[in-house]
Design a protein around this motif. Structure first.
Motif, PDB file in Angstrom:
ATOM      1  N   TYR A 192      14.235  -3.735   8.635  1.00  0.00           N
ATOM      2  CA  TYR A 192      12.872  -3.273   8.430  1.00  0.00           C
ATOM      3  C   TYR A 192      11.949  -4.499   8.335  1.00  0.00           C
ATOM      4  O   TYR A 192      12.166  -5.389   7.513  1.00  0.00           O
ATOM      5  CB  TYR A 192      12.769  -2.427   7.164  1.00  0.00           C
ATOM      6  CG  TYR A 192      13.375  -1.065   7.353  1.00  0.00           C
ATOM      7  CD1 TYR A 192      14.759  -0.894   7.352  1.00  0.00           C
ATOM      8  CD2 TYR A 192      12.575   0.060   7.573  1.00  0.00           C
ATOM      9  CE1 TYR A 192      15.326   0.357   7.567  1.00  0.00           C
ATOM     10  CE2 TYR A 192      13.128   1.316   7.779  1.00  0.00           C
ATOM     11  CZ  TYR A 192      14.502   1.447   7.786  1.00  0.00           C
ATOM     12  OH  TYR A 192      15.067   2.691   8.004  1.00  0.00           O
ATOM     13  N   TYR A 193      10.924  -4.497   9.174  1.00  0.00           N
ATOM     14  CA  TYR A 193       9.989  -5.613   9.230  1.00  0.00           C
ATOM     15  C   TYR A 193       8.640  -5.207   8.647  1.00  0.00           C
ATOM     16  O   TYR A 193       8.057  -4.198   9.068  1.00  0.00           O
ATOM     17  CB  TYR A 193       9.763  -6.070  10.667  1.00  0.00           C
ATOM     18  CG  TYR A 193      10.965  -6.637  11.370  1.00  0.00           C
ATOM     19  CD1 TYR A 193      11.701  -5.871  12.276  1.00  0.00           C
ATOM     20  CD2 TYR A 193      11.366  -7.956  11.154  1.00  0.00           C
ATOM     21  CE1 TYR A 193      12.797  -6.393  12.947  1.00  0.00           C
ATOM     22  CE2 TYR A 193      12.463  -8.492  11.824  1.00  0.00           C
ATOM     23  CZ  TYR A 193      13.169  -7.702  12.710  1.00  0.00           C
ATOM     24  OH  TYR A 193      14.254  -8.227  13.374  1.00  0.00           O
ATOM     25  N   CYS A 194       8.173  -6.003   7.714  1.00  0.00           N
ATOM     26  CA  CYS A 194       6.820  -5.869   7.181  1.00  0.00           C
ATOM     27  C   CYS A 194       5.970  -6.936   7.861  1.00  0.00           C
ATOM     28  O   CYS A 194       6.324  -8.117   7.838  1.00  0.00           O
ATOM     29  CB  CYS A 194       6.840  -6.066   5.671  1.00  0.00           C
ATOM     30  SG  CYS A 194       5.225  -6.227   4.895  1.00  0.00           S
ATOM     31  N   ILE A 195       4.872  -6.543   8.475  1.00  0.00           N
ATOM     32  CA  ILE A 195       4.069  -7.470   9.275  1.00  0.00           C
ATOM     33  C   ILE A 195       2.603  -7.320   8.900  1.00  0.00           C
ATOM     34  O   ILE A 195       2.096  -6.200   8.782  1.00  0.00           O
ATOM     35  CB  ILE A 195       4.234  -7.171  10.774  1.00  0.00           C
ATOM     36  CG1 ILE A 195       5.707  -7.242  11.188  1.00  0.00           C
ATOM     37  CG2 ILE A 195       3.394  -8.132  11.619  1.00  0.00           C
ATOM     38  CD1 ILE A 195       5.993  -6.628  12.532  1.00  0.00           C
ATOM     39  N   THR A 197      14.088  -7.028   6.278  1.00  0.00           N
ATOM     40  CA  THR A 197      15.092  -6.601   5.304  1.00  0.00           C
ATOM     41  C   THR A 197      16.125  -5.744   6.011  1.00  0.00           C
ATOM     42  O   THR A 197      15.772  -4.754   6.651  1.00  0.00           O
ATOM     43  CB  THR A 197      14.445  -5.770   4.174  1.00  0.00           C
ATOM     44  OG1 THR A 197      13.536  -6.579   3.441  1.00  0.00           O
ATOM     45  CG2 THR A 197      15.513  -5.207   3.245  1.00  0.00           C
ATOM     46  N   MET A 198      17.386  -6.110   5.846  1.00  0.00           N
ATOM     47  CA  MET A 198      18.467  -5.284   6.388  1.00  0.00           C
ATOM     48  C   MET A 198      18.777  -4.190   5.364  1.00  0.00           C
ATOM     49  O   MET A 198      19.268  -4.493   4.262  1.00  0.00           O
ATOM     50  CB  MET A 198      19.700  -6.146   6.640  1.00  0.00           C
ATOM     51  CG  MET A 198      20.922  -5.334   7.092  1.00  0.00           C
ATOM     52  SD  MET A 198      20.650  -4.567   8.689  1.00  0.00           S
ATOM     53  CE  MET A 198      21.507  -3.005   8.473  1.00  0.00           C
ATOM     54  N   LEU A 199      18.451  -2.949   5.690  1.00  0.00           N
ATOM     55  CA  LEU A 199      18.726  -1.818   4.813  1.00  0.00           C
ATOM     56  C   LEU A 199      20.024  -1.151   5.248  1.00  0.00           C
ATOM     57  O   LEU A 199      20.153  -0.728   6.400  1.00  0.00           O
ATOM     58  CB  LEU A 199      17.588  -0.796   4.864  1.00  0.00           C
ATOM     59  CG  LEU A 199      17.829   0.491   4.061  1.00  0.00           C
ATOM     60  CD1 LEU A 199      17.839   0.177   2.563  1.00  0.00           C
ATOM     61  CD2 LEU A 199      16.772   1.552   4.380  1.00  0.00           C
ATOM     62  N   LEU A 200      20.947  -1.071   4.330  1.00  0.00           N
ATOM     63  CA  LEU A 200      22.219  -0.400   4.594  1.00  0.00           C
ATOM     64  C   LEU A 200      22.264   0.877   3.774  1.00  0.00           C
ATOM     65  O   LEU A 200      22.239   0.830   2.549  1.00  0.00           O
ATOM     66  CB  LEU A 200      23.391  -1.313   4.242  1.00  0.00           C
ATOM     67  CG  LEU A 200      24.785  -0.692   4.402  1.00  0.00           C
ATOM     68  CD1 LEU A 200      25.040  -0.318   5.854  1.00  0.00           C
ATOM     69  CD2 LEU A 200      25.871  -1.636   3.904  1.00  0.00           C
TER      70      LEU A 200
END
Lengths: 114, 113
Positions: B86-89, B107-110
């Motif tokens: 997930y990218y926050c830009i 963020t790598m969300l698992l």
């Protein structure tokens, strides 16, 4: 139709070959983008076209040559690439290049340079 | 564009809410906060964006603090298919007069059963 279509999905080429990546959208978008993504890294912007004119070139080597023949099509011509150019090449489009317009991405072309 | 800071990775149980934080303390007044996600080997997918107000759509909610220095993406009922980076830009108009979407590390969300 909210799709950005990229062809081919996979491409293997030698360092002396010339090949082209193609991107197409029929959403009436007037901004189109090329990104490059190396494995396990975030996408990096290469080029931006706005109303069929090149507006941003992020210091990309000349062996990558973009072309926007019309508002629906975006090509990336490849010549004399190096193995380190192997990556996922992503195309995107947006209504305009304004900061409040979301980008739609294609699924990419996975390029391997031998 | 302002820089963003996100945790490298997060875990979430299936069916629970996933709350992904993002710091953007240098954001300026005309810069938007965007969230994208990328499932392995696919193109990034737009999730949501906002300027000042909280936003909600069919995928997620975006909560932006009043000072705009941080935001949280909320996936209300995470499923296994939400496993992604997930990218926050933060995106605004640059001095050049152009606006670009610049990805950070994300963020790598698992999501697990």
């Amino acid at each position: 139709d909210t799709e950005v279509t990229q062809t081919p999905k996979h491409l293997v080429m030698g360092m002396t070959n010339k090949k082209s990546l193609k991107c197409e959208q029929h959403m009436g978008h007037r901004a189109m983008y090329w990104y490059k993504q190396k494995a396990k890294k975030p996408p990096e912007l290469m080029f931006v076209y706005s109303y069929e004119k090149l507006s941003i070139n992020e210091s990309v080597p000349s062996r990558f040559s973009p072309e926007c023949p019309n508002s629906s099509l975006l090509n990336l011509h490849l010549h004399a690439l190096q193995p380190e150019d192997s990556a996922l090449y992503l195309c995107a489009s947006s209504q305009t290049d304004r900061e409040n317009e979301k980008l739609f991405f294609g699924s990419g072309t996975q390029l391997s340079v031998l | 564009d302002a820089k963003t800071t996100q945790p490298t990775s997060m875990d979430c149980a299936e069916g629970r809410a996933a709350n992904l934080p993002c710091n953007h303390s240098t954001i300026s007044g005309n810069e938007y906060v965007y969230w994208y996600r990328q499932i392995h080997s696919q193109g990034p997918q737009y999730i949501i964006h906002g300027l000042k107000n909280n936003e909600t759509n069919e995928m997620a909610s975006l909560i932006i603090t009043e000072d705009r220095k941080s935001s949280t993406l909320i996936l209300p009922h995470a499923t296994l298919r939400d496993t992604a980076v997930y990218y926050c830009i933060v995106r605004g108009l640059m001095n050049s007069g152009y606006s670009t979407l610049t990805f950070g590390k994300g963020t790598m969300l698992l999501v697990s059963p």
